[in-house]
Enzyme design. Structure first.
Site, PDB file in Angstrom:
ATOM      1  N   HIS A   1      26.402  87.377   2.405  1.00  0.00           N
ATOM      2  CA  HIS A   1      27.076  86.125   2.067  1.00  0.00           C
ATOM      3  C   HIS A   1      28.583  86.179   2.290  1.00  0.00           C
ATOM      4  CE1 HIS A   1      23.289  85.137   0.069  1.00  0.00           C
ATOM      5  NE2 HIS A   1      23.711  83.903  -0.095  1.00  0.00           N
TER       6      HIS A   1
ATOM      7  N   GLU B   1      18.040  75.200   8.308  1.00  0.00           N
ATOM      8  CA  GLU B   1      19.266  75.102   9.110  1.00  0.00           C
ATOM      9  C   GLU B   1      18.999  74.958  10.594  1.00  0.00           C
ATOM     10  OE1 GLU B   1      18.795  77.429   6.739  1.00  0.00           O
ATOM     11  OE2 GLU B   1      20.383  77.091   5.269  1.00  0.00           O
TER      12      GLU B   1
HETATM   13  C1  LIG Z   1      19.333  80.299   5.025  1.00  0.00           C
HETATM   14  C2  LIG Z   1      19.933  79.973   3.712  1.00  0.00           C
HETATM   15  N1  LIG Z   1      20.294  78.704   3.456  1.00  0.00           N
HETATM   16  C3  LIG Z   1      20.840  78.382   2.261  1.00  0.00           C
HETATM   17  C4  LIG Z   1      21.033  79.330   1.308  1.00  0.00           C
HETATM   18  C5  LIG Z   1      21.655  78.960  -0.031  1.00  0.00           C
HETATM   19  N2  LIG Z   1      20.606  78.959  -1.060  1.00  0.00           N
HETATM   20  C6  LIG Z   1      20.374  80.050  -1.800  1.00  0.00           C
HETATM   21  S1  LIG Z   1      19.077  79.853  -2.806  1.00  0.00           S
HETATM   22  C7  LIG Z   1      18.807  78.285  -2.297  1.00  0.00           C
HETATM   23  C8  LIG Z   1      17.681  77.499  -2.900  1.00  0.00           C
HETATM   24  C9  LIG Z   1      16.354  78.131  -2.688  1.00  0.00           C
HETATM   25  O1  LIG Z   1      15.388  77.536  -3.490  1.00  0.00           O
HETATM   26  P1  LIG Z   1      13.912  78.061  -3.621  1.00  0.00           P
HETATM   27  O2  LIG Z   1      13.443  78.584  -2.305  1.00  0.00           O
HETATM   28  O3  LIG Z   1      13.103  77.009  -4.247  1.00  0.00           O
HETATM   29  O4  LIG Z   1      14.001  79.335  -4.572  1.00  0.00           O
HETATM   30  P2  LIG Z   1      14.471  79.411  -6.097  1.00  0.00           P
HETATM   31  O5  LIG Z   1      15.960  79.562  -6.066  1.00  0.00           O
HETATM   32  O6  LIG Z   1      14.029  78.186  -6.780  1.00  0.00           O
HETATM   33  O7  LIG Z   1      13.856  80.648  -6.640  1.00  0.00           O
HETATM   34  C10 LIG Z   1      19.740  77.923  -1.331  1.00  0.00           C
HETATM   35  C11 LIG Z   1      19.823  76.627  -0.679  1.00  0.00           C
HETATM   36  C12 LIG Z   1      20.666  80.658   1.633  1.00  0.00           C
HETATM   37  N3  LIG Z   1      20.851  81.673   0.767  1.00  0.00           N
HETATM   38  N4  LIG Z   1      20.102  80.948   2.818  1.00  0.00           N
END
Ligand SMILES: Cc1ncc(C[n+]2csc(CCOP(=O)(O)OP(=O)(O)O)c2C)c(N)n1
Ligand SMILES: [Mg+2]
Lengths: 467, 338
Positions: free
Chosen positions: A269, A200
């Site tokens: 959140h 972000e």
């Molecule tokens: C700063 C931030 N941006 C966006 C999100 C929304 N979000 C939650 S999980 C996620 C994906 C994360 O993927 P990854 O790091 O590969 O972990 P996984 O879910 O595959 O374990 C996103 C975009 C968030 N929680 N925090």
């Protein structure tokens, strides 16, 4: 023992769904992990996997049934060794609203003017829209969800101006985490609808740089909670540069996404940032309630030569409201809207709280209190004229907001009316807001923490000394 | 899968030896516990007993199981929101975890945190964080405190392939190496961040290389094989505990379920998921080794599954029976009273 398969909740806000397809039939053996059905919600079609193994004894809900309530039984499994044919269907009839209703749920109300779309709020919004001077007589009204209104606004602005592009996490191929950008990739392609990595601070800064260099970015934050990673660029780079450059370097950018509490997603959140951004000179801050405002104000925000923080609300994305079917529906940023006229007390609110304020006004009306509801729509600039005028008429004010009260939107409004309408006030201004704690996860505590209709009613009665 | 690494490490090579019967059985049981726990959580979500977001770990069990097996008591652990299995691996009580999922008084955060926010000082589990990437800087700070205190402990920060693109990850890497902090960065590369495949978000998809410009050694590991994970973790632990600074382990793994409960999963095919599930499942792999090595019979493993299920069912029952928090809890814990 037989096992009931229940209609699953597939999202935090789902209460019912359509059983679109069965992938199993009676007599089939299923193992855990097998896809047994497809279920449609307002956001998506999802596959349901079995969690237990057994033989399908009965399918209780027919394919295509709409409005199947979460947790109602949809099928029965016989466990290993049990005779599937002997399994009894539950005697209580499964609650399935008429599926022969020929009008699809989201279809525009034909004829428009007569039917109030969107339930309780529809009537109120229609009444005030009809008196809105900006809509020509006889304009057709189209029932539209807030989600689609926002999408339409972006699509229309992208059609008229090639410098407008949309950027954010999951906005393109996934069609938006909350499906607000649905269809944009198809129409505009990956140059203008850009999926970003989860970064972000980086893409907000990139957006600001692109705006400095002649583009008009619409930066989507999956939710505003994640914009905290980027707030340095929103404030230090976007909001302050015009001033620091002596007027040379404008930054026409929109930062948008859902703001405030969703449903049971916990403290990190569920933050309402209204007062944070509204505190900053160099920004415009818009927080619409209904679909017509969402569309008209987002189009205005995209055209605005300044950085605009556009605060949406996840819990009203799916609500439908009338949107005037006019060529180019653009609303002025900075004008509040009187959504309901009244004489005894003024209630100010923005975003989702407007719906609560309107409901509160109905309840108050039954008790003989006539409330005027002002939808702020824009927090910066704040339409203090409309508020002060109203207070001069009603002599009382309740300021409602979803976020914390301290140093909040309501605090600002209370200060404004105290300064500008002191002699007209018959009671100290009252504020309604979230409890002064991080939002808890537990269902009962979350409810206690967030402001609701009752809190507004109570505050309004208190300033009217009607207790 | 052969393991790839960026550079020779300064740590002493630990001799590769196959895990013995007890160790294999322990892995099997731990992973099965995570799987059954998550299946139950998914079920309770479907019944409306768990709300909000709920991110299941199914498919990734070998990662946390293998890493934790290489740690010592007193080492710290921190992760994101996909955290249920990490808590079980840290020895936290399944009852308390499940009751937090249902938002009840008996939960680890007394119902105030939810699925994404649980903590246990006692078990050195530091959360449970909802902001993607935050745990990387926080985990670096945990390691900083170990270094500062000179206590010989280390910290492990788990994060996803998507989180690996956050800026603070690289700010943390730089400081960790600059001061040679005892931190192990475990990238759980399950190949997707929500609906985004790694190659759509990362210019360099070999994530173990992300430490090169900081001088942090990295290694890619088959994260579906708990023994391979354990071996790699031992090396990383020896490196970090030996005063050589941070280490990056990229675990190639896979999540079977959607990102959270409300993910329509249109970004990958059913076949892709089924293929991994039937050919690369971490639990099946260990089961096979146990049976082929004649360490256990099918019946013994079935009995073990039954035990595990009983514990999980008990946790679910506790999570249903535990009352909602008292309304007065709303106002507690905002600040430490002084
Ligand atoms: C700063 C931030 N941006 C966006 C999100 C929304 N979000 C939650 S999980 C996620 C994906 C994360 O993927 P990854 O790091 O590969 O972990 P996984 O879910 O595959 O374990 C996103 C975009 C968030 N929680 N925090
Ligand atoms: Mg991932």
């Amino acid at each position: 023992m037989s096992i009931e398969i229940l209609m699953p909740a597939l999202s935090p806000t789902m209460e019912e769904g359509t059983l679109a397809k069965w992938n199993i039939k009676e007599g089939d053996t299923v193992e855990s992990g097998d896809v047994i059905a497809e279920i449609e919600t307002d956001k998506a079609t999802m596959e349901v996997e079995a969690v237990e193994e057994g033989v399908v004894a009965k399918l209780l809900v027919a394919e295509g049934t709409e409005g199947v309530k979460v947790n109602s039984p949809i099928a029965i499994l016989a466990e290993d060794g049990e005779d599937a044919s002997a399994v009894e269907a539950p005697s209580a009839k499964v609650e399935t609203p008429a599926s022969n209703d020929e009008t699809p749920v989201s279809a525009p109300a034909s004829g428009g003017s007569g039917s109030a779309a969107g339930g309780d709020e529809g009537g109120a919004s229609k009444a005030s829209l009809a008196s809105d001077p900006e809509i020509p007589e006889g304009t057709k009204m189209v029932s539209t969800t807030v989600r689609d209104a926002l999408r339409d606004a972006m699509a229309e602005e992208m059609r008229r101006d090639d410098t407008v592009f949309v950027m954010g996490e999951e906005v393109a191929e996934y069609q938006g985490a909350y499906k607000v950008t649905r269809g944009l990739l198809d129409e505009f392609g990956p140059r203008r609808v850009v999926d970003t990595p989860i970064t972000e601070h980086g893409f907000a800064g990139l957006g600001v740089g692109a705006a400095f260099n002649g583009l008009r970015p619409v930066v989507e934050f999956m939710t505003f909670n994640f914009a905290m990673q980027a707030i340095d660029h929103i404030i230090n780079s976007a909001a302050k540069t015009l001033y620091m450059s002596g007027g040379q370097m404008g930054c026409p950018i929109v930062f948008r996404g859902p703001n405030g509490a969703a449903s049971r997603v916990g403290a990190q959140h569920s933050h309402d940032y209204s007062s944070w951004y509204a505190n900053v000179p160099g920004l415009k801050v818009v927080a619409p309630y209904d679909a017509a405002d969402a569309k008209g104000l987002l189009k205005a925000a995209i055209r605005d030569p300044n950085p605009v923080v556009f605060l949406e609300h996840e819990l009203i994305y799916g609500e439908s409201f009338d949107v005037p079917d006019v060529e180019d529906w653009v609303l002025p940023i900075g004008k509040a809207k009187v959504r309901r006229e009244g004489t005894d007390v003024t209630i100010t609110a923005h975003s989702r709280m407007v719906g609560f304020a309107l409901k509160a006004a109905e309840i108050l009306a039954e008790e003989g209190i006539s409330a005027e509801v002002i939808d702020l729509r824009s927090l910066r600039p704040l339409d203090t004229d409309t508020i002060v005028q109203s207070v001069k008429k009603t002599n009382r004010i309740v300021c409602a907001e979803e976020g914390w009260g301290r140093m909040g939107v309501g605090a600002e409004i209370a200060a404004v009316v105290t300064a500008e309408a002191f002699d007209y006030l018959d009671a100290p201004p009252a504020r309604v807001h979230q409890e002064d704690v991080p939002l808890p996860y537990a269902g009962n505590l979350e409810k206690l923490s967030l402001p609701g209709v009752d809190d507004i009613v109570k505050a309004a009665k208190a300033v009217c000394y009607a207790e | 899968m052969t393991s790839k690494r960026t550079s020779k490490t300064t740590a002493a090579k630990s001799a590769v030896k196959a895990a013995g019967k007890d160790e294999l059985l322990q892995y099997y049981r731990d992973m099965l516990m995570m799987r059954r726990f998550e299946e139950k959580a998914g079920q309770l979500y479907g019944m409306g007993l768990i709300a909000g977001f709920c991110h299941l770990y199914i498919g990734q069990e070998a990662v946390v199981t293998g890493i934790q097996a290489a740690l010592e008591e007193g080492d710290q652990v921190i992760t994101g929101y996909r955290d249920h299995a990490h808590m079980l691996a840290c020895g936290m009580d399944p009852k308390g975890v499940m009751a937090e999922l249902t938002g009840r008084e008996g939960g680890y955060s007394r119902g105030k945190g939810g699925s994404m926010h649980m903590f246990s000082r006692e078990k050195q589990f530091y959360g449970g964080h909802g902001i993607v990437g935050a745990q990387v800087a926080l985990g670096t700070g945990l390691g900083f405190a170990d270094w500062y205190k000179g206590n010989g402990k280390l910290s492990v920060a788990y994060f996803g392939d998507g989180a690996a693109n956050q800026g603070q990850v690289y700010e943390s890497f730089n400081m960790a190496k600059l001061w040679n902090l005892p931190v192990i960065y475990v990238i759980e590369n399950n190949q997707y961040a929500m609906g985004t495949a790694v190659k759509r978000a990362s210019s360099e998809i070999e994530l173990y290389k992300r430490g090169i410009s900081f001088g942090i050694p990295g290694e890619q590991v088959d994260g579906m094989d708990v023994e391979a994970v354990k071996r790699a973790a031992e090396k990383a632990v020896a490196h970090a505990r030996g005063g050589n600074g941070p280490y990056i382990l990229e675990m190639k793994t896979y999540r079977y379920r959607g990102h959270s409960m409300s993910d329509p999963a249109k970004y990958r095919t059913r076949e892709e998921v089924d293929d991994i599930r039937s050919h690369h499942d971490p639990i099946d792999l260990i089961k096979k080794r146990l049976i082929e090595g004649k360490h256990a019979s099918e019946d013994e493993l079935k009995a073990l599954d039954k035990d595990v299920k009983a514990i999980v069912n008990e946790a679910a029952q506790f999570a249903k029976d535990s009352p909602e928090p008292d309304p007065s809890e709303l106002y507690t814990d905002v600040l430490v009273e002084v």
